[in-house]
Design a protein around this motif. Structure first.
Motif, PDB file in Angstrom:
ATOM      1  N   GLU A 196       0.838  -1.211   0.000  1.00  0.00           N
ATOM      2  CA  GLU A 196       0.000   0.000   0.000  1.00  0.00           C
ATOM      3  C   GLU A 196       0.870   1.257   0.000  1.00  0.00           C
ATOM      4  N   TYR A 197       1.927   1.254   0.791  1.00  0.00           N
ATOM      5  CA  TYR A 197       2.820   2.410   0.825  1.00  0.00           C
ATOM      6  C   TYR A 197       3.427   2.668  -0.550  1.00  0.00           C
ATOM      7  N   TRP A 198       3.981   1.654  -1.178  1.00  0.00           N
ATOM      8  CA  TRP A 198       4.641   1.843  -2.469  1.00  0.00           C
ATOM      9  C   TRP A 198       3.664   2.177  -3.586  1.00  0.00           C
ATOM     10  N   GLU A 199       2.438   1.683  -3.483  1.00  0.00           N
ATOM     11  CA  GLU A 199       1.423   2.079  -4.458  1.00  0.00           C
ATOM     12  C   GLU A 199       1.102   3.568  -4.315  1.00  0.00           C
ATOM     13  N   SER A 200       1.121   4.083  -3.087  1.00  0.00           N
ATOM     14  CA  SER A 200       0.889   5.513  -2.902  1.00  0.00           C
ATOM     15  C   SER A 200       2.077   6.326  -3.423  1.00  0.00           C
ATOM     16  N   VAL A 201       3.288   5.812  -3.263  1.00  0.00           N
ATOM     17  CA  VAL A 201       4.466   6.472  -3.836  1.00  0.00           C
ATOM     18  C   VAL A 201       4.322   6.540  -5.353  1.00  0.00           C
ATOM     19  N   GLU A 202       3.952   5.421  -5.962  1.00  0.00           N
ATOM     20  CA  GLU A 202       3.767   5.381  -7.411  1.00  0.00           C
ATOM     21  C   GLU A 202       2.713   6.397  -7.846  1.00  0.00           C
ATOM     22  N   ALA A 203       1.600   6.453  -7.150  1.00  0.00           N
ATOM     23  CA  ALA A 203       0.540   7.405  -7.499  1.00  0.00           C
ATOM     24  C   ALA A 203       1.045   8.836  -7.393  1.00  0.00           C
ATOM     25  N   VAL A 224       4.170   9.896  -7.706  1.00  0.00           N
ATOM     26  CA  VAL A 224       5.127  10.154  -8.785  1.00  0.00           C
ATOM     27  C   VAL A 224       4.374  10.497 -10.070  1.00  0.00           C
ATOM     28  N   PHE A 225       3.354   9.728 -10.396  1.00  0.00           N
ATOM     29  CA  PHE A 225       2.597   9.993 -11.620  1.00  0.00           C
ATOM     30  C   PHE A 225       1.788  11.281 -11.508  1.00  0.00           C
ATOM     31  N   LYS A 226       1.269  11.568 -10.335  1.00  0.00           N
ATOM     32  CA  LYS A 226       0.542  12.816 -10.132  1.00  0.00           C
ATOM     33  C   LYS A 226       1.468  14.003 -10.370  1.00  0.00           C
ATOM     34  N   SER A 227       2.719  13.891  -9.929  1.00  0.00           N
ATOM     35  CA  SER A 227       3.667  14.999 -10.118  1.00  0.00           C
ATOM     36  C   SER A 227       3.956  15.268 -11.583  1.00  0.00           C
ATOM     37  N   LEU A 228       3.774  14.276 -12.433  1.00  0.00           N
ATOM     38  CA  LEU A 228       4.026  14.477 -13.863  1.00  0.00           C
ATOM     39  C   LEU A 228       2.950  15.331 -14.522  1.00  0.00           C
ATOM     40  N   ILE A 229       1.759  15.342 -13.967  1.00  0.00           N
ATOM     41  CA  ILE A 229       0.667  16.081 -14.602  1.00  0.00           C
ATOM     42  C   ILE A 229       0.265  17.336 -13.841  1.00  0.00           C
ATOM     43  N   ASP A 230       0.836  17.553 -12.691  1.00  0.00           N
ATOM     44  CA  ASP A 230       0.529  18.768 -11.914  1.00  0.00           C
ATOM     45  C   ASP A 230       1.338  19.945 -12.402  1.00  0.00           C
TER      46      ASP A 230
END
Length: 71
Positions: free
Chosen positions: A56-63, A65-71
């Motif tokens: 769960e922690y690493w899935e939130s890290v992944e989310a 990282v991807f959110k930072s690409l579109i913000d």
């Protein structure tokens, strides 16, 4: 929808952004310049090796990282 992942020297490993050789800062700028408002689809391969208590922690890290690409 854009399907994105990183790799190392052409080996299709499906790493998270910034963990391989792809220039994600250029990618992020290109998304911004194009006014892209769609979805990024991740296909990372790290999660199958993680203990369930860490997943769960690493899935939130992944989310994030991807959110930072579109913000």
């Amino acid at each position: 929808m854009l399907h994105v992942h990183d790799s190392i020297f052409g080996i299709d490993k499906h790493y998270l952004p910034y963990l391989g050789v792809f220039d994600w800062n250029d990618f992020k700028q290109a998304l911004k310049n194009s006014n892209y408002k769609g979805t990024l689809n991740s296909e990372s391969s790290f999660s199958f090796k993680l203990p369930k208590e860490n997943l769960e922690y690493w899935e939130s890290v992944e989310a994030n990282v991807f959110k930072s690409l579109i913000d």
